[in-house]
Design an enzyme around this catalytic site. Structure first.
Site, PDB file in Angstrom:
ATOM      1  N   VAL A   1       3.744  -1.282 -18.000  1.00 21.23           N
ATOM      2  CA  VAL A   1       4.363  -0.542 -19.113  1.00 21.23           C
ATOM      3  C   VAL A   1       3.591   0.957 -19.201  1.00 21.23           C
ATOM      4  CG1 VAL A   1       5.008  -0.628 -21.509  1.00 21.23           C
ATOM      5  CG2 VAL A   1       4.953  -2.596 -20.227  1.00 21.23           C
TER       6      VAL A   1
ATOM      7  N   GLU B   1      13.361   5.557  -9.898  1.00 21.70           N
ATOM      8  CA  GLU B   1      13.129   4.211  -8.906  1.00 21.70           C
ATOM      9  C   GLU B   1      14.049   4.532  -7.620  1.00 21.70           C
ATOM     10  OE1 GLU B   1      11.383   1.291 -10.029  1.00 21.70           O
ATOM     11  OE2 GLU B   1      10.618   2.564 -11.197  1.00 21.70           O
TER      12      GLU B   1
ATOM     13  N   PHE C   1       1.040  -1.234   0.028  1.00 24.20           N
ATOM     14  CA  PHE C   1       0.052  -0.088  -0.041  1.00 24.20           C
ATOM     15  C   PHE C   1       0.968   1.392  -0.095  1.00 24.20           C
ATOM     16  CE2 PHE C   1      -3.468   2.490   1.709  1.00 24.20           C
ATOM     17  CZ  PHE C   1      -4.543   2.231   0.772  1.00 24.20           C
TER      18      PHE C   1
ATOM     19  N   GLU D   1      -1.496  -4.034 -16.851  1.00 22.85           N
ATOM     20  CA  GLU D   1      -1.519  -2.992 -17.578  1.00 22.85           C
ATOM     21  C   GLU D   1      -0.432  -1.824 -17.090  1.00 22.85           C
ATOM     22  OE1 GLU D   1      -3.271  -1.807 -20.810  1.00 22.85           O
ATOM     23  OE2 GLU D   1      -1.442  -0.497 -20.673  1.00 22.85           O
TER      24      GLU D   1
ATOM     25  N   LYS E   1      10.551  -3.141 -19.401  1.00 22.76           N
ATOM     26  CA  LYS E   1       9.415  -3.066 -20.155  1.00 22.76           C
ATOM     27  C   LYS E   1       9.752  -3.505 -21.554  1.00 22.76           C
ATOM     28  CE  LYS E   1       8.491   0.957 -17.242  1.00 22.76           C
ATOM     29  NZ  LYS E   1       8.792   2.194 -16.818  1.00 22.76           N
TER      30      LYS E   1
ATOM     31  N   GLY F   1       9.558  12.395  -7.666  1.00 24.39           N
ATOM     32  CA  GLY F   1       9.228  10.774  -7.366  1.00 24.39           C
ATOM     33  C   GLY F   1       8.921  10.158  -8.506  1.00 24.39           C
TER      34      GLY F   1
HETATM   35  N1  HSE Z   1      11.116   5.114 -12.674  1.00 21.54           N
HETATM   36  C1  HSE Z   1      10.116   4.841 -13.701  1.00 21.54           C
HETATM   37  C2  HSE Z   1      10.122   6.089 -14.551  1.00 21.54           C
HETATM   38  C3  HSE Z   1       8.930   4.695 -13.209  1.00 21.54           C
HETATM   39  O1  HSE Z   1      10.832   6.894 -14.466  1.00 21.54           O
HETATM   40  O2  HSE Z   1       9.579   5.990 -15.859  1.00 21.54           O
HETATM   41  C4  HSE Z   1       8.057   3.969 -13.936  1.00 21.54           C
HETATM   42  O3  HSE Z   1       8.388   2.531 -14.209  1.00 21.54           O
END
Ligand code: HSE
Length: 342
Positions: free
Chosen positions: A153, A210, A10, A150, A225, A207
């Site tokens: 990606v 990763e 969560f 979904e 992906k 944000g």
């Molecule tokens: N860290 C990834 C990005 C988040 O910047 O696209 C989504 O997978």
């Protein structure tokens, strides 16, 4: 009949879906009466289970004010993820724990528990979907349940559902796109003269990035992906080691200026193509010509071009990260699961 939901993990994504379900309540949207949360199980924030239903607004407010669910009064508390998956009365498991594309754990155990116990599964987790997509699809089929992913990606931007449903009947010669928001954000900022380090910091503050920056800037996230797309929409059976990968750390401000003077832009491109009966994938920075639709995609936005045999190139541009944007991917999977049952 409404579908009972269990949130496994969560964090940002799970809360994003909870916010959508809460925010849209009372808007008359017919989909909103179709779902009822019964369980939340999170390693850090705690676990609550009420077979009759939970108040998601109250759970979100509690996390906002105290950071956890300790104060939530529920008939059952403290159940771990696997117990929640196996023993709760949930019809659908929403798996949104952290992604690990080396071991896929603990998500793989959650996926197996959900599918083996005959529960539908919707996920944004790129671990098991990158390492074991075929196995998970077979497990779902054997147990006659839906498995939807979904959000793995391009967040809630329709990509996999689009390919499977509305582009059905086409053969894809090539699928190519910008699959990582952080690196696209950095490259776009560098075009304005910002340094790589400052741009990365800004992406982290916003944000998008990763937890481990290498996952973005060395191309691992885009690679995940590429593997998912190759296996989900091009009938391949690619593994991580099959995909050539180069990140953006070697791109210098001089490279960026050079591209600008040539009327081009650097983009971290993920590509899957058919080559002599085989499907091959790669991730690498490319100087993209401004006539390519991918060139105009700036900031953290993602894009994908399907090269099809029946309707030529189809490009979709949209968010690839974000709380509500990724929560929406789970929502769209839930709508699909509900449709499949009714
Ligand atoms: N860290 C990834 C990005 C988040 O910047 O696209 C989504 O997978």
């Amino acid at each position: 009949m409404d579908l009972k939901l269990a949130f496994i993990g969560f964090g940002v994504v799970g809360q994003g879906l909870a916010e959508i379900l809460t925010r849209k309540k009372g808007t008359g949207d017919p989909h909103l009466t179709e779902f009822r949360a019964v369980a939340i199980s999170d390693n850090v924030k705690g676990s609550i289970y009420n077979p009759e239903g939970l108040d998601l607004g109250k759970a979100l407010e509690m996390i906002r004010t105290s950071g956890n669910l300790a104060g939530y009064d529920a008939p059952e508390k403290g159940w771990d993820a696997v117990r929640t998956i196996r023993e709760s009365n949930a019809d659908v498991i929403l798996e949104a724990t952290f992604t690990d594309i080396e071991t896929a754990e603990p998500a793989m155990a959650h996926f197996r528990a959900a599918l083996e116990s005959g529960k539908h599964l919707a996920t944004t987790n790129k671990g098991p979907t990158t390492l074991a997509l075929r196995e998970m699809i077979a497990l779902a089929e054997a147990n006659k349940v839906q498995f939807r992913y979904e959000g793995t990606v391009m967040a809630g931007t329709p990509v996999l559902n689009l390919a499977h449903r509305f582009l059905a009947g086409n053969e894809f010669a090539r699928v190519r796109g910008i699959f990582n928001g952080t690196t696209n954000f950095i490259l776009t900022r560098m075009e304005t003269g910002m340094t790589y380090a400052d741009a990365l910091q800004e992406a982290q503050d916003l944000g998008y990035a990763e937890a481990v920056p290498d996952a973005d800037v060395e191309g691992w996230d885009a690679l995940a992906k590429v593997v998912i797309l190759a296996n989900a929409v091009m009938g391949a059976n690619l593994r991580v080691a099959d995909v050539d990968r180069t990140g953006i750390t070697g791109i210098t401000p001089e490279n960026i200026q050079q591209a600008t003077s040539e009327g081009k832009r650097w983009k971290l491109i993920g590509e899957i193509r058919r080559e002599g009966g085989q499907v091959v994938g790669k991730v690498s920075p490319e100087k993209v010509d401004l006539t390519d639709p991918l060139a105009s995609v700036g900031g953290a936005t993602n894009a994908i071009t399907f090269s099809t045999d029946l309707i030529q190139d189809v490009t979709v541009v949209g968010p690839g990260a974000g709380k509500i944007e990724t929560g929406f991917a789970l929502f769209s999977d839930l709508v699909e699961i509900h449709r499949s049952l009714h």
